[in-house]
Design a protein around this motif. Structure first.
Motif, mmCIF file in Angstrom:
data_model
loop_
_atom_site.group_PDB
_atom_site.id
_atom_site.type_symbol
_atom_site.label_atom_id
_atom_site.label_comp_id
_atom_site.label_asym_id
_atom_site.label_seq_id
_atom_site.Cartn_x
_atom_site.Cartn_y
_atom_site.Cartn_z
ATOM 1 N N ILE A 1 -4.903 7.435 29.712
ATOM 2 C CA ILE A 1 -5.181 7.305 31.139
ATOM 3 C C ILE A 1 -3.906 7.009 31.922
ATOM 4 N N VAL A 2 -2.762 7.341 31.326
ATOM 5 C CA VAL A 2 -1.488 7.203 32.028
ATOM 6 C C VAL A 2 -0.956 8.589 32.351
ATOM 7 N N THR B 1 -7.138 -10.663 26.848
ATOM 8 C CA THR B 1 -5.966 -9.815 26.639
ATOM 9 C C THR B 1 -6.348 -8.520 25.923
ATOM 10 N N LEU B 2 -5.643 -7.471 26.270
ATOM 11 C CA LEU B 2 -5.701 -6.176 25.590
ATOM 12 C C LEU B 2 -4.313 -5.580 25.706
ATOM 13 N N SER B 3 -3.748 -5.177 24.577
ATOM 14 C CA SER B 3 -2.418 -4.597 24.608
ATOM 15 C C SER B 3 -2.328 -3.448 23.621
ATOM 16 N N SER B 4 -1.814 -2.316 24.084
ATOM 17 C CA SER B 4 -1.588 -1.160 23.224
ATOM 18 C C SER B 4 -0.249 -0.534 23.625
ATOM 19 N N LYS B 5 0.791 -0.830 22.878
ATOM 20 C CA LYS B 5 2.115 -0.297 23.198
ATOM 21 C C LYS B 5 2.160 1.225 23.079
ATOM 22 N N GLY C 1 0.857 2.481 26.202
ATOM 23 C CA GLY C 1 1.502 1.911 27.384
ATOM 24 C C GLY C 1 0.556 1.094 28.238
ATOM 25 N N ILE C 2 -0.393 0.385 27.613
ATOM 26 C CA ILE C 2 -1.399 -0.387 28.337
ATOM 27 C C ILE C 2 -1.269 -1.862 27.995
#
Length: 242
Positions: free
Chosen positions: A24-25, A114-118, A121-122
């Protein structure tokens, strides 16, 4: 700590299972589509209550802690211009995330998500403070609290931030604890690179959440339907509470 690590791992695996849908980027479109894009992302980034009305703590003691994994699914129109522009063809945006909350004396709760996915890019982070005042309501098992929350979703070249307030009431029943929350949230966006040329988001919407927490010994399950303006969210949460 081991249970929290397990929750983090479960959330990461769940998010990875959705990564095939589409990123979604990488937005490329007109101003109207960009506005719709940031409005949807602001709703996705909203820190919904995902908790019942009673505090984790009661009086001076005890202290309470909850650690959970939840999935909030935002309903979208995949045929809308903003999602055509990023080649996203699903009817929902799934947002698995970790939620931690703690109760301290006198009915004050603090929370973090928190939610992080390198790889995608989120990065999503949220914070909240809740103050319960059910003890001042002369109705048995009726609980209430006020909540301040802020959250920030960061994508490539884009940041969407929410700040809001809400009022919740609910029933403190033995197993199933229903609740309703109404509030308001202000959403803003800021961008760099090619996205900086667009007019950025700055709007305020009403919010509402209707749900229930189910307690089974140390396990808790939350089921919740909520809205941010005209946007619909469904949330399921599974966690431990001590």
């Amino acid at each position: 700590m081991k249970k929290i690590h397990t929750l983090l791992a479960a959330s990461a695996l769940l998010f990875a299972s959705q990564a095939h849908a589409a990123s979604i980027v990488g937005f490329s479109g007109a101003q109207a589509a960009y506005t719709g894009y940031t409005q949807d992302l602001a709703a996705a980034a909203w820190m919904n209550p995902s908790n019942s009305a009673e505090p984790h703590s009661s009086g001076i003691l005890p202290f309470g802690i909850q650690a959970a994994v939840e999935v909030a699914a935002l309903k979208i129109d995949p045929n809308a211009a903003q999602w055509q522009a990023v080649n996203y063809n699903q009817s929902t945006i799934p947002l698995p995330r970790v939620r931690l909350s703690a109760g301290i004396p006198f009915g004050l709760d603090v929370g973090y998500m928190t939610l992080s996915s390198k790889d995608l890019g989120i990065d999503l982070k949220g914070y909240e403070v809740r103050m319960a005042f059910g003890n001042y309501i002369p109705v048995p098992m009726l609980e209430a609290n006020v909540r301040y929350h802020t959250s920030k979703l960061t994508l490539t070249d884009l940041e969407v931030k929410n700040t809001g307030y809400a009022l919740m009431v609910g029933a403190n029943l033995p197993i199933v604890k229903p609740y309703i929350e109404v509030g308001t949230v202000t959403s803003t966006s800021s961008a760099t690179g090619a996205l900086a040329a667009f007019q950025q988001l700055d709007e305020t919407n009403s919010t509402m959440a209707l749900g229930a927490k189910i307690e089974l010994a140390f396990f808790v399950v939350n089921l919740e339907k909520s809205t941010v303006g005209s946007k619909d969210l469904t949330t399921v949460k599974l966690g431990f509470e001590f």
